[in-house]
Structures are given as C-alpha cells and as structure tokens.
Design a protein around this motif. Structure first.
Motif, PDB file in Angstrom:
ATOM      1  N   ILE A 252      17.689   1.587 -13.031  1.00 15.50           N
ATOM      2  CA  ILE A 252      18.072   1.611 -11.611  1.00 15.50           C
ATOM      3  C   ILE A 252      17.071   2.471 -10.841  1.00 15.50           C
ATOM      4  O   ILE A 252      16.548   2.067  -9.799  1.00 15.50           O
ATOM      5  CB  ILE A 252      19.498   2.190 -11.412  1.00 15.50           C
ATOM      6  N   TYR A 253      16.787   3.657 -11.385  1.00 14.71           N
ATOM      7  CA  TYR A 253      15.910   4.592 -10.684  1.00 14.71           C
ATOM      8  C   TYR A 253      14.510   4.002 -10.508  1.00 14.71           C
ATOM      9  O   TYR A 253      13.988   3.929  -9.398  1.00 14.71           O
ATOM     10  CB  TYR A 253      15.840   5.918 -11.440  1.00 14.71           C
ATOM     11  N   TYR A 254      13.918   3.562 -11.613  1.00 18.66           N
ATOM     12  CA  TYR A 254      12.551   3.047 -11.526  1.00 18.66           C
ATOM     13  C   TYR A 254      12.486   1.718 -10.783  1.00 18.66           C
ATOM     14  O   TYR A 254      11.549   1.464 -10.033  1.00 18.66           O
ATOM     15  CB  TYR A 254      11.938   2.887 -12.915  1.00 18.66           C
ATOM     16  N   GLY A 255      13.486   0.868 -11.007  1.00 15.65           N
ATOM     17  CA  GLY A 255      13.504  -0.433 -10.331  1.00 15.65           C
ATOM     18  C   GLY A 255      13.446  -0.254  -8.828  1.00 15.65           C
ATOM     19  O   GLY A 255      12.629  -0.877  -8.133  1.00 15.65           O
ATOM     20  N   THR A 256      14.302   0.655  -8.305  1.00 20.92           N
ATOM     21  CA  THR A 256      14.339   0.868  -6.856  1.00 20.92           C
ATOM     22  C   THR A 256      13.063   1.551  -6.377  1.00 20.92           C
ATOM     23  O   THR A 256      12.498   1.169  -5.362  1.00 20.92           O
ATOM     24  CB  THR A 256      15.565   1.707  -6.456  1.00 20.92           C
ATOM     25  N   MET A 257      12.591   2.558  -7.126  1.00 18.39           N
ATOM     26  CA  MET A 257      11.383   3.277  -6.715  1.00 18.39           C
ATOM     27  C   MET A 257      10.161   2.357  -6.709  1.00 18.39           C
ATOM     28  O   MET A 257       9.367   2.367  -5.773  1.00 18.39           O
ATOM     29  CB  MET A 257      11.110   4.447  -7.662  1.00 18.39           C
ATOM     30  N   ILE A 258      10.027   1.544  -7.759  1.00 15.29           N
ATOM     31  CA  ILE A 258       8.860   0.670  -7.853  1.00 15.29           C
ATOM     32  C   ILE A 258       8.913  -0.378  -6.735  1.00 15.29           C
ATOM     33  O   ILE A 258       7.910  -0.662  -6.089  1.00 15.29           O
ATOM     34  CB  ILE A 258       8.752   0.020  -9.256  1.00 15.29           C
ATOM     35  N   SER A 259      10.107  -0.910  -6.473  1.00 11.28           N
ATOM     36  CA  SER A 259      10.206  -1.931  -5.421  1.00 11.28           C
ATOM     37  C   SER A 259       9.846  -1.339  -4.061  1.00 11.28           C
ATOM     38  O   SER A 259       9.392  -2.031  -3.166  1.00 11.28           O
ATOM     39  CB  SER A 259      11.616  -2.511  -5.382  1.00 11.28           C
ATOM     40  N   MET A 260      10.042  -0.010  -3.891  1.00 14.83           N
ATOM     41  CA  MET A 260       9.754   0.626  -2.617  1.00 14.83           C
ATOM     42  C   MET A 260       8.294   1.035  -2.469  1.00 14.83           C
ATOM     43  O   MET A 260       7.705   0.864  -1.416  1.00 14.83           O
ATOM     44  CB  MET A 260      10.607   1.902  -2.456  1.00 14.83           C
ATOM     45  N   TYR A 261       7.722   1.610  -3.535  1.00  9.30           N
ATOM     46  CA  TYR A 261       6.427   2.276  -3.349  1.00  9.30           C
ATOM     47  C   TYR A 261       5.251   1.538  -3.954  1.00  9.30           C
ATOM     48  O   TYR A 261       4.125   1.786  -3.590  1.00  9.30           O
ATOM     49  CB  TYR A 261       6.495   3.712  -3.875  1.00  9.30           C
ATOM     50  N   VAL A 262       5.512   0.655  -4.921  1.00 13.65           N
ATOM     51  CA  VAL A 262       4.371  -0.010  -5.541  1.00 13.65           C
ATOM     52  C   VAL A 262       4.242  -1.413  -4.967  1.00 13.65           C
ATOM     53  O   VAL A 262       4.547  -2.398  -5.610  1.00 13.65           O
ATOM     54  CB  VAL A 262       4.518  -0.041  -7.074  1.00 13.65           C
ATOM     55  N   ARG A 263       3.867  -1.472  -3.709  1.00 12.93           N
ATOM     56  CA  ARG A 263       3.517  -2.762  -3.121  1.00 12.93           C
ATOM     57  C   ARG A 263       2.464  -2.483  -2.053  1.00 12.93           C
ATOM     58  O   ARG A 263       2.604  -1.536  -1.276  1.00 12.93           O
ATOM     59  CB  ARG A 263       4.734  -3.474  -2.563  1.00 12.93           C
ATOM     60  N   PRO A 264       1.438  -3.300  -2.037  1.00 19.24           N
ATOM     61  CA  PRO A 264       0.298  -3.004  -1.168  1.00 19.24           C
ATOM     62  C   PRO A 264       0.693  -2.952   0.307  1.00 19.24           C
ATOM     63  O   PRO A 264       0.226  -2.116   1.047  1.00 19.24           O
ATOM     64  CB  PRO A 264      -0.662  -4.167  -1.425  1.00 19.24           C
ATOM     65  N   THR A 265       1.572  -3.841   0.766  1.00 19.59           N
ATOM     66  CA  THR A 265       1.957  -3.765   2.180  1.00 19.59           C
ATOM     67  C   THR A 265       3.421  -3.399   2.267  1.00 19.59           C
ATOM     68  O   THR A 265       4.248  -3.903   1.503  1.00 19.59           O
ATOM     69  CB  THR A 265       1.739  -5.109   2.878  1.00 19.59           C
ATOM     70  N   TYR A 266       3.717  -2.521   3.224  1.00 22.34           N
ATOM     71  CA  TYR A 266       5.084  -2.032   3.342  1.00 22.34           C
ATOM     72  C   TYR A 266       5.836  -2.919   4.325  1.00 22.34           C
ATOM     73  O   TYR A 266       5.954  -2.611   5.493  1.00 22.34           O
ATOM     74  CB  TYR A 266       5.055  -0.590   3.846  1.00 22.34           C
ATOM     75  N   ASN A 267       6.317  -4.088   3.859  1.00 25.80           N
ATOM     76  CA  ASN A 267       6.893  -4.992   4.839  1.00 25.80           C
ATOM     77  C   ASN A 267       8.329  -5.427   4.533  1.00 25.80           C
ATOM     78  O   ASN A 267       8.755  -6.490   4.938  1.00 25.80           O
ATOM     79  CB  ASN A 267       5.999  -6.219   4.998  1.00 25.80           C
ATOM     80  N   LEU A 268       9.066  -4.624   3.783  1.00 29.73           N
ATOM     81  CA  LEU A 268      10.486  -4.942   3.614  1.00 29.73           C
ATOM     82  C   LEU A 268      11.190  -4.715   4.942  1.00 29.73           C
ATOM     83  O   LEU A 268      10.792  -3.846   5.709  1.00 29.73           O
ATOM     84  CB  LEU A 268      11.128  -3.995   2.582  1.00 29.73           C
ATOM     85  N   SER A 269      12.253  -5.465   5.190  1.00 31.54           N
ATOM     86  CA  SER A 269      12.989  -5.214   6.428  1.00 31.54           C
ATOM     87  C   SER A 269      13.581  -3.810   6.351  1.00 31.54           C
ATOM     88  O   SER A 269      13.934  -3.333   5.273  1.00 31.54           O
ATOM     89  CB  SER A 269      14.122  -6.223   6.577  1.00 31.54           C
TER      90      SER A 269
END
Length: 310
Positions: A252-269
């Motif tokens: 849970i911890y890593y899944g959420t953290m990775i989905s937030m910070y490891v993406r080149p563009t920050y474009n989640l709603s």
C-alpha cells in the motif's frame, strides 16, 4: 519592464484549498481525520511504551518497530494538524517558509520510512532464512548502524528536492490545490521553468522508492520461499501470516508513493492526487502499528502483561 517586475511579486504565503468547500463535508472530514489522527498517535505511543517497558521485546525486530512508530508519529504530525486546522479555518493559509518546512519534513520522513521498511524486511529475512547466523549478524551495533543510517540518509534525502523547489519563482497566484505542501502542486504553481527540478526529483524518487521497494520485496520473497520449505504446518502458517500482513502494508505504502512521485509528468487530477495522498499520510501511519504489532503474539502478551500490572 517595470510592468513585468510587478507581476513577479514574490509569494509570501500559500492558500491550501484542501478538500471541499462544503461546510458540512468539512466538519465530517475534520471528525474522521481527527479520530484517525488520535488513534494513530495513541497506537504508536502504546507500541513505543510496550517495547520500552518489556525487556523481552528488546530484540532488534521490536526496536525497529519502535523506530517505525516514532517515525509515524512525526510523519503524520507533519501533515494532519495543519490539515485539521485548515478544515475549520476561514483563511486556509500557510507561510512560504512554513510550506517549505512541511515539504522538507514530509520528504525526509517519507524517505526514512522507505529505508526503515527495507531494513526491517532485511532483519526478518535474516531471522527466518538464516536463523543460525542471525544472532551473530544482527548485533546491537549492527542494529544501531542500520537504524541511525536510515534516519540520517532520510534527513539528507529531503535536502535536494526542497532546496530546488524553494528556489523556484512563485508569482502572484498562490492557491495550492492540495491539503499540504506537496511537490507536484508546488511545481504546477511555479512560474519559472520547472523542467530541471522535475527531472531531478523524478530521478531521486525513482532511485529511493524503487531500490527500497525491491530490497523489501526480495527479502519477503526469500522469506516466503523459505516458509514453503518448513515441514510443520502451524509454523508455516504463523510466519506466513506475519509476513503477508507486512507485505500488505508495504505494498500500500509503496504503491501509492510510486504512483505519486515516479512519473515524468505530474498530471493526475487534483482530486485523485488528494485521495492517494490521504492513503500514505493519514491511513498508513495508523495501519503500520496495527499490522506490525497485532499480528504478533509476543507483543500482545507483553501488552496484556503491562496492562495487568497497572
């Protein structure tokens, strides 16, 4: 160019938009988050006290747990009190320096948690897979090195992202569409070119999160393979249930953290951003102590023993 200069007035404070502008909704959220926060502080304080008071729990595994509990208290306190304050306040503001301080503690403590979780997984790996070597390998000195190392590395991990974000320019627009000073909403707000900052933070997040996650995952996979070789079924079940619950928290911890910070563009709603952030800033600090301690017989025994004494 005096016209241009007036547009670049430095932002001295930000406004945190938080969750919803509906007052009923805000009171409901305030109540829910306050209850979770109190339970988190209470749960983690109980763990710290029980491990400190019970001599039988003075092994590295429980000392790591005590570190994790202390960390969770600091981590959630970096975010939640300000968030609760903003849910009730009319002016939902945070000063520029307050914002940078919150960002720094959040990043440092988040990184420390990654290091601690992987060190704890390594400790369990040694205990389960190399039980005869465990006593020799996990000495008090080695434990101290791992624990102090996790904290010190965490403290340093926070420096670079915060330094880079704090040196960006923020022009007249100062609304942060989030409930705390997180990296992506701040990058969105800045009126300077954020390419370099984004790239550096992306690489750093990728390095820290993926290396810690891999270490943790490999440790647990080796543990699970080792458990499958245990002939006795009850021993298999106990070790397996403990490890699988650890694995749930970690995922849970890593899944959420990775989905937030490891993406080149920050474009989640921004709404999805907030929902995911609640998971690792509010929910995980409550889950960790519950899962690590309540799935543990020796801990429950010690807790009852202390409760009966008082």
């Amino acid at each position: 160019s005096s016209q241009e200069m007036t547009n670049v007035t430095a932002v001295l404070e930000f406004k945190l938009l938080g969750f919803s502008s509906n007052p009923h909704c805000q009171i409901l959220l305030f109540t829910v988050f306050l209850v979770i926060y109190i339970l988190t502080i209470l749960g983690n304080t109980i763990i710290i006290s029980v491990v400190t008071l019970e001599p039988r729990l003075h092994s590295p595994m429980y000392k790591f747990l005590k570190n994790l509990s202390f960390l969770e208290v600091c981590y959630t306190t970096t975010i939640v009190p300000k968030m609760l304050d903003n849910l009730l306040a009319k002016r939902k503001s945070i000063s520029f320096s307050g914002c940078m301080a919150q960002l720094y503690y959040f990043v440092s403590l988040g990184a420390t948690e990654c290091y601690l979780l992987s060190v704890m997984a390594y400790d369990r790996y040694l205990a389960v897979c190399e039980p005869l070597r465990y006593g020799v390998a996990m000495t008090a000195e080695f434990y101290t090195r791992l624990a102090v190392g996790s904290w010190v590395t965490g403290v340093f991990t926070g420096f670079l992202p915060c330094l880079m974000v704090s040196r960006l320019q923020f022009c007249s627009y100062n609304l942060i569409d989030h409930f705390f000073c997180d990296i992506s909403p701040l990058l969105k707000l800045s009126c300077s070119d954020t390419t370099v900052t984004e790239t550096v933070i992306f690489i750093l997040s990728l390095l820290v999160l993926s290396s810690c996650f891999l270490l943790t995952l490999v440790s647990y996979l080796l543990i699970i393979l080792s458990i499958l070789k245990i002939p006795c079924a009850s021993g298999k079940r106990i070790t397996f249930s403990t490890c699988s619950s650890h694995l749930v928290v970690v995922t849970i911890y890593y899944g959420t953290m990775i989905s937030m910070y490891v993406r080149p563009t920050y474009n989640l709603s921004s709404e999805l951003n907030k929902a995911i952030s609640v998971l690792y800033t509010v929910v995980t600090p409550l889950l960790n102590p519950l899962i690590y301690s309540l799935r543990n017989k020796a801990f429950k025994k010690a807790l009852l023993k202390i409760a009966n004494r008082h």
